[in-house]
Scaffold this active site. Sequence first.
Site, PDB file in Angstrom:
ATOM      1  N   GLN A 227       0.614  -0.966  -0.193  1.00 45.40           N
ATOM      2  CA  GLN A 227       0.228  -0.171  -0.280  1.00 45.40           C
ATOM      3  C   GLN A 227       0.554   1.206   0.180  1.00 45.40           C
ATOM      4  OE1 GLN A 227      -3.720  -0.858   2.641  1.00 45.40           O
ATOM      5  NE2 GLN A 227      -1.400  -2.133   3.648  1.00 45.40           N
ATOM      6  N   ASN A 228       2.327   1.029   0.249  1.00 47.29           N
ATOM      7  CA  ASN A 228       3.265   1.870   0.298  1.00 47.29           C
ATOM      8  C   ASN A 228       3.606   2.792  -0.972  1.00 47.29           C
ATOM      9  OD1 ASN A 228       2.554   1.862   2.564  1.00 47.29           O
ATOM     10  ND2 ASN A 228       4.736   0.893   2.544  1.00 47.29           N
TER      11      ASN A 228
ATOM     12  N   HIS B 263      -1.714   1.044  -4.317  1.00 47.49           N
ATOM     13  CA  HIS B 263      -1.808   2.787  -4.195  1.00 47.49           C
ATOM     14  C   HIS B 263      -0.741   3.593  -5.151  1.00 47.49           C
ATOM     15  CE1 HIS B 263      -3.887   1.917   0.484  1.00 47.49           C
ATOM     16  NE2 HIS B 263      -4.563   1.238  -0.866  1.00 47.49           N
TER      17      HIS B 263
ATOM     18  N   GLY C  37       2.756  -4.494   9.067  1.00 47.17           N
ATOM     19  CA  GLY C  37       2.593  -2.887   9.233  1.00 47.17           C
ATOM     20  C   GLY C  37       1.989  -1.998   8.807  1.00 47.17           C
ATOM     21  N   THR C  38       0.426  -2.548   8.508  1.00 49.40           N
ATOM     22  CA  THR C  38      -0.533  -1.971   8.346  1.00 49.40           C
ATOM     23  C   THR C  38      -1.686  -1.867   9.847  1.00 49.40           C
ATOM     24  OG1 THR C  38      -2.638  -1.788   6.517  1.00 49.40           O
ATOM     25  CG2 THR C  38      -1.303  -3.703   6.508  1.00 49.40           C
TER      26      THR C  38
END
Length: 240
Positions: free
Chosen positions: A102-103, A120, A189-190
């Site tokens: 998502q980064n 994203h 990490g989300t």
Amino acid sequence: MENLSQVKELLKNSKRVCVLTGAGVSAESGIPTFRGGGDSAVWKGMPFEKISSAEMVEKDLDAVWEWFDHRRALYKDCLPNAAHRAFTLWQERFEEFTLITQNVDGLHERAGSREILELHGNINHAKCVDCSGIYRIDPQIVPHQPSECSECGSKLRPDVVLFGEMLPIETFQKAERRSKRCDVFFVVGTSALVYPAIGLADLAKYAGAKLVEVNPEETPMTSFCDFSLCGNAGDIIPLI
Ligand code: OAD
Ligand code: ZN
């Protein structure tokens, strides 16, 4: 950690592995997360949901670029960390390895991961508002050099998925296919709040995959996971 040895055991017999990363994987590279407190998610008094919205591209594209250049300036000197580097080894280790992120910071690519499904977009890409042509921006040049689309002359905007916009459909469909057929799906990490990205974990689980979470904090996903590894990605991923 008992869970850690169980996850290692699980991976011994796994052929297909998916990893979904979020802002937390880049936290140890010095990039602030979105929902991690502090004022990193507010810019000139505007919450990031507002300045990062499709509506703002229509209303004030210059302000949108200013905000993204502000973020590009924050990212410019940040380097991949031990978690990004470890994932480059995973791509050699499994028969099928899928890295979904998502980064938008491009750190997985800088670490050496080859195929990355960027759900994203990427902060160092610009996109034509009319024909969707994609242009790379030099990460070291901040602010970006404003330019026009060489195909149609229209304005360029950041190639980042904004609030109110669809995810890139082909990338997302590929992520769905890979999620449905993997043996293990990692959520790293989300905060597990933003759909449809986090829905990939649901897909994987319902198709029979084991879910593993790596996060120093509990998330809405934690109780749904088969294994929860509590800690920083930069510590835990290399241990796995
Ligand atoms: P968030 O800021 O919502 O969540 C970051 C998560 O990382 C939290 O759960 C933290 O507990 C965790 N975390 C912090 N430090 C960590 C570390 N060292 N190792 C592992 N985990 C750590 O970020 P995202 O979930 O990525 O969308 O946010 C999802 C999307 O929301 C973003 O992609 C962005 C935003 O809207 C777009 O920009 C389109
Ligand atoms: Zn164009």
